[in-house]
Design a protein around this motif. Structure first.
Motif, PDB file in Angstrom:
ATOM      1  N   GLY A  92      33.537 -18.305  28.490  1.00 51.39           N
ATOM      2  CA  GLY A  92      35.007 -18.683  28.735  1.00 51.39           C
ATOM      3  C   GLY A  92      35.735 -18.640  27.402  1.00 51.39           C
ATOM      4  O   GLY A  92      35.288 -19.366  26.645  1.00 51.39           O
ATOM      5  N   LEU A  93      36.942 -18.049  27.501  1.00 50.74           N
ATOM      6  CA  LEU A  93      38.016 -18.283  26.580  1.00 50.74           C
ATOM      7  C   LEU A  93      38.310 -19.650  26.242  1.00 50.74           C
ATOM      8  O   LEU A  93      38.278 -20.174  25.124  1.00 50.74           O
ATOM      9  CB  LEU A  93      39.004 -17.189  26.615  1.00 50.74           C
ATOM     10  CG  LEU A  93      39.993 -17.395  25.454  1.00 50.74           C
ATOM     11  CD1 LEU A  93      39.563 -17.042  24.254  1.00 50.74           C
ATOM     12  CD2 LEU A  93      41.230 -16.328  25.725  1.00 50.74           C
ATOM     13  N   ASP A  94      38.537 -20.446  27.280  1.00 53.68           N
ATOM     14  CA  ASP A  94      38.493 -21.948  27.241  1.00 53.68           C
ATOM     15  C   ASP A  94      37.622 -22.459  26.278  1.00 53.68           C
ATOM     16  O   ASP A  94      37.962 -23.318  25.506  1.00 53.68           O
ATOM     17  CB  ASP A  94      38.970 -22.456  28.253  1.00 53.68           C
ATOM     18  CG  ASP A  94      40.386 -22.153  29.111  1.00 53.68           C
ATOM     19  OD1 ASP A  94      41.277 -21.911  28.288  1.00 53.68           O
ATOM     20  OD2 ASP A  94      40.362 -22.068  30.293  1.00 53.68           O
ATOM     21  N   ARG A  95      36.326 -22.185  26.388  1.00 54.93           N
ATOM     22  CA  ARG A  95      35.338 -22.989  25.805  1.00 54.93           C
ATOM     23  C   ARG A  95      35.277 -22.350  24.311  1.00 54.93           C
ATOM     24  O   ARG A  95      34.952 -23.297  23.598  1.00 54.93           O
ATOM     25  CB  ARG A  95      34.146 -22.522  26.484  1.00 54.93           C
ATOM     26  CG  ARG A  95      32.826 -23.204  26.132  1.00 54.93           C
ATOM     27  CD  ARG A  95      32.526 -24.401  26.744  1.00 54.93           C
ATOM     28  NE  ARG A  95      31.381 -25.151  26.533  1.00 54.93           N
ATOM     29  CZ  ARG A  95      30.586 -25.354  25.582  1.00 54.93           C
ATOM     30  NH1 ARG A  95      31.008 -25.141  24.483  1.00 54.93           N
ATOM     31  NH2 ARG A  95      29.532 -26.063  25.364  1.00 54.93           N
ATOM     32  N   VAL A  96      35.379 -20.999  24.252  1.00 55.15           N
ATOM     33  CA  VAL A  96      35.438 -20.364  22.765  1.00 55.15           C
ATOM     34  C   VAL A  96      36.670 -21.303  22.100  1.00 55.15           C
ATOM     35  O   VAL A  96      36.426 -21.647  21.108  1.00 55.15           O
ATOM     36  CB  VAL A  96      35.751 -19.078  22.781  1.00 55.15           C
ATOM     37  CG1 VAL A  96      35.974 -18.744  21.322  1.00 55.15           C
ATOM     38  CG2 VAL A  96      34.648 -18.408  23.496  1.00 55.15           C
ATOM     39  N   LEU A 123      27.671 -21.826  21.892  1.00 49.92           N
ATOM     40  CA  LEU A 123      28.278 -21.039  22.748  1.00 49.92           C
ATOM     41  C   LEU A 123      27.148 -20.097  23.225  1.00 49.92           C
ATOM     42  O   LEU A 123      27.282 -19.336  24.180  1.00 49.92           O
ATOM     43  CB  LEU A 123      29.703 -20.506  22.437  1.00 49.92           C
ATOM     44  CG  LEU A 123      30.596 -21.115  22.295  1.00 49.92           C
ATOM     45  CD1 LEU A 123      31.861 -20.213  21.636  1.00 49.92           C
ATOM     46  CD2 LEU A 123      31.146 -21.755  23.615  1.00 49.92           C
ATOM     47  N   GLY A 124      25.992 -20.030  22.561  1.00 49.35           N
ATOM     48  CA  GLY A 124      25.035 -18.927  22.834  1.00 49.35           C
ATOM     49  C   GLY A 124      24.924 -17.815  21.954  1.00 49.35           C
ATOM     50  O   GLY A 124      24.427 -16.937  22.612  1.00 49.35           O
ATOM     51  N   THR A 126      44.443 -20.228   6.553  1.00 49.49           N
ATOM     52  CA  THR A 126      43.548 -18.819   6.402  1.00 49.49           C
ATOM     53  C   THR A 126      43.349 -18.483   8.099  1.00 49.49           C
ATOM     54  O   THR A 126      43.221 -19.577   8.970  1.00 49.49           O
ATOM     55  CB  THR A 126      42.217 -19.304   6.246  1.00 49.49           C
ATOM     56  OG1 THR A 126      42.163 -19.802   4.798  1.00 49.49           O
ATOM     57  CG2 THR A 126      41.157 -18.015   6.428  1.00 49.49           C
ATOM     58  N   GLY A 127      43.563 -17.428   8.402  1.00 50.58           N
ATOM     59  CA  GLY A 127      43.429 -16.939   9.893  1.00 50.58           C
ATOM     60  C   GLY A 127      42.475 -15.980  10.056  1.00 50.58           C
ATOM     61  O   GLY A 127      41.828 -15.321   9.304  1.00 50.58           O
ATOM     62  N   ILE A 128      42.176 -15.797  11.656  1.00 51.23           N
ATOM     63  CA  ILE A 128      41.106 -14.824  12.093  1.00 51.23           C
ATOM     64  C   ILE A 128      41.907 -14.409  13.366  1.00 51.23           C
ATOM     65  O   ILE A 128      42.765 -14.877  13.957  1.00 51.23           O
ATOM     66  CB  ILE A 128      39.754 -15.474  12.246  1.00 51.23           C
ATOM     67  CG1 ILE A 128      39.941 -16.537  13.230  1.00 51.23           C
ATOM     68  CG2 ILE A 128      39.152 -15.981  11.050  1.00 51.23           C
ATOM     69  CD1 ILE A 128      38.572 -17.225  13.880  1.00 51.23           C
ATOM     70  N   ASN A 129      41.427 -13.110  13.681  1.00 52.01           N
ATOM     71  CA  ASN A 129      41.803 -12.604  15.032  1.00 52.01           C
ATOM     72  C   ASN A 129      40.520 -12.534  15.638  1.00 52.01           C
ATOM     73  O   ASN A 129      39.472 -11.898  15.420  1.00 52.01           O
ATOM     74  CB  ASN A 129      42.353 -11.028  14.853  1.00 52.01           C
ATOM     75  CG  ASN A 129      43.698 -11.159  14.384  1.00 52.01           C
ATOM     76  OD1 ASN A 129      44.535 -11.762  14.707  1.00 52.01           O
ATOM     77  ND2 ASN A 129      43.984  -9.986  13.681  1.00 52.01           N
ATOM     78  N   LEU A 130      40.484 -13.022  16.845  1.00 53.71           N
ATOM     79  CA  LEU A 130      39.370 -13.033  18.025  1.00 53.71           C
ATOM     80  C   LEU A 130      39.619 -11.793  18.825  1.00 53.71           C
ATOM     81  O   LEU A 130      41.043 -11.760  19.565  1.00 53.71           O
ATOM     82  CB  LEU A 130      39.479 -14.196  18.660  1.00 53.71           C
ATOM     83  CG  LEU A 130      38.800 -15.487  18.163  1.00 53.71           C
ATOM     84  CD1 LEU A 130      38.822 -16.741  19.073  1.00 53.71           C
ATOM     85  CD2 LEU A 130      37.641 -15.467  17.228  1.00 53.71           C
ATOM     86  N   MET A 131      38.993 -10.870  18.881  1.00 48.41           N
ATOM     87  CA  MET A 131      39.185  -9.622  19.270  1.00 48.41           C
ATOM     88  C   MET A 131      38.261  -9.594  20.651  1.00 48.41           C
ATOM     89  O   MET A 131      36.864  -9.826  20.452  1.00 48.41           O
ATOM     90  CB  MET A 131      38.753  -8.333  18.760  1.00 48.41           C
ATOM     91  CG  MET A 131      39.554  -7.890  17.567  1.00 48.41           C
ATOM     92  SD  MET A 131      41.497  -8.195  17.731  1.00 48.41           S
ATOM     93  CE  MET A 131      41.592  -6.683  18.749  1.00 48.41           C
ATOM     94  N   LEU A 132      38.758  -9.902  21.777  1.00 45.81           N
ATOM     95  CA  LEU A 132      37.856 -10.427  23.080  1.00 45.81           C
ATOM     96  C   LEU A 132      37.481  -9.026  23.855  1.00 45.81           C
ATOM     97  O   LEU A 132      38.454  -8.376  24.129  1.00 45.81           O
ATOM     98  CB  LEU A 132      38.819 -11.338  23.793  1.00 45.81           C
ATOM     99  CG  LEU A 132      39.558 -12.386  22.996  1.00 45.81           C
ATOM    100  CD1 LEU A 132      40.482 -13.012  24.187  1.00 45.81           C
ATOM    101  CD2 LEU A 132      38.284 -13.338  22.682  1.00 45.81           C
ATOM    102  N   ARG A 133      36.502  -8.962  24.116  1.00 46.15           N
ATOM    103  CA  ARG A 133      36.123  -7.977  25.066  1.00 46.15           C
ATOM    104  C   ARG A 133      35.765  -8.336  26.471  1.00 46.15           C
ATOM    105  O   ARG A 133      35.255  -9.278  26.691  1.00 46.15           O
ATOM    106  CB  ARG A 133      34.580  -7.340  24.337  1.00 46.15           C
ATOM    107  CG  ARG A 133      34.662  -7.169  22.954  1.00 46.15           C
ATOM    108  CD  ARG A 133      35.503  -5.905  22.802  1.00 46.15           C
ATOM    109  NE  ARG A 133      35.698  -5.443  21.277  1.00 46.15           N
ATOM    110  CZ  ARG A 133      36.450  -4.798  20.533  1.00 46.15           C
ATOM    111  NH1 ARG A 133      37.376  -4.391  21.403  1.00 46.15           N
ATOM    112  NH2 ARG A 133      36.379  -4.428  19.266  1.00 46.15           N
TER     113      ARG A 133
END
Length: 133
Positions: free
Chosen positions: A8-12, A120-121, A73-80
């Motif tokens: 789940g995105l909230d958990r991430v 998160l597995g 420092t940044g990152i983009n989380l690309m969610l599938r």
């Protein structure tokens, strides 16, 4: 990043938040939803942003959200859709190797991300350094 089961995105975001990553930089949230364009929102609109991201994923489309460290420092989380895979873009104020500034400091990113993803597995990683100026 590939996970053994949907995450789940909230958990991430919670796990990455514990590691010092934040969705807010300069009092804004940067995200991409169904319009495939990057949008800005205020932290007060976080619930709306989450709804847009969830809706986009539920419709079978990719979504994304940017995360930042206190140092910038940044990152983009690309969610599938299905949330068993997340691509991580390392191109926001990218950290490079001191002795080879053309290369991304992948060990730094892995040390800041893998413990959270492991909880998160996480079951597989594919990494490439293909940054272009």
């Amino acid at each position: 990043m590939t996970f053994k089961a949907p995450v789940g995105l909230d958990r991430v975001l919670e796990e990455l938040g514990k590691a010092g990553w934040s969705t807010v930089k300069d009092n804004e949230i940067l995200y991409m939803s169904e319009d495939y364009d990057w949008n800005f929102a205020s932290p007060e609109d976080y619930a709306k942003v989450r709804e847009e991201l969830d809706s986009t994923l539920a419709n079978g489309d990719d979504a994304a959200i940017s995360l930042w460290t206190a140092e910038g420092t940044g990152i983009n989380l690309m969610l599938r859709p299905g949330m068993t895979r997340i691509n991580v873009g390392l191109d926001l104020s990218r950290r490079t190797l001191d002795y080879s500034p053309g290369l991304t400091d992948l060990p730094w990113y892995l040390s800041k991300l893998l413990p959270s993803f492991a909880r998160l597995g996480l079951v597989a990683i594919v990494a490439r350094d293909e940054y272009e100026d």
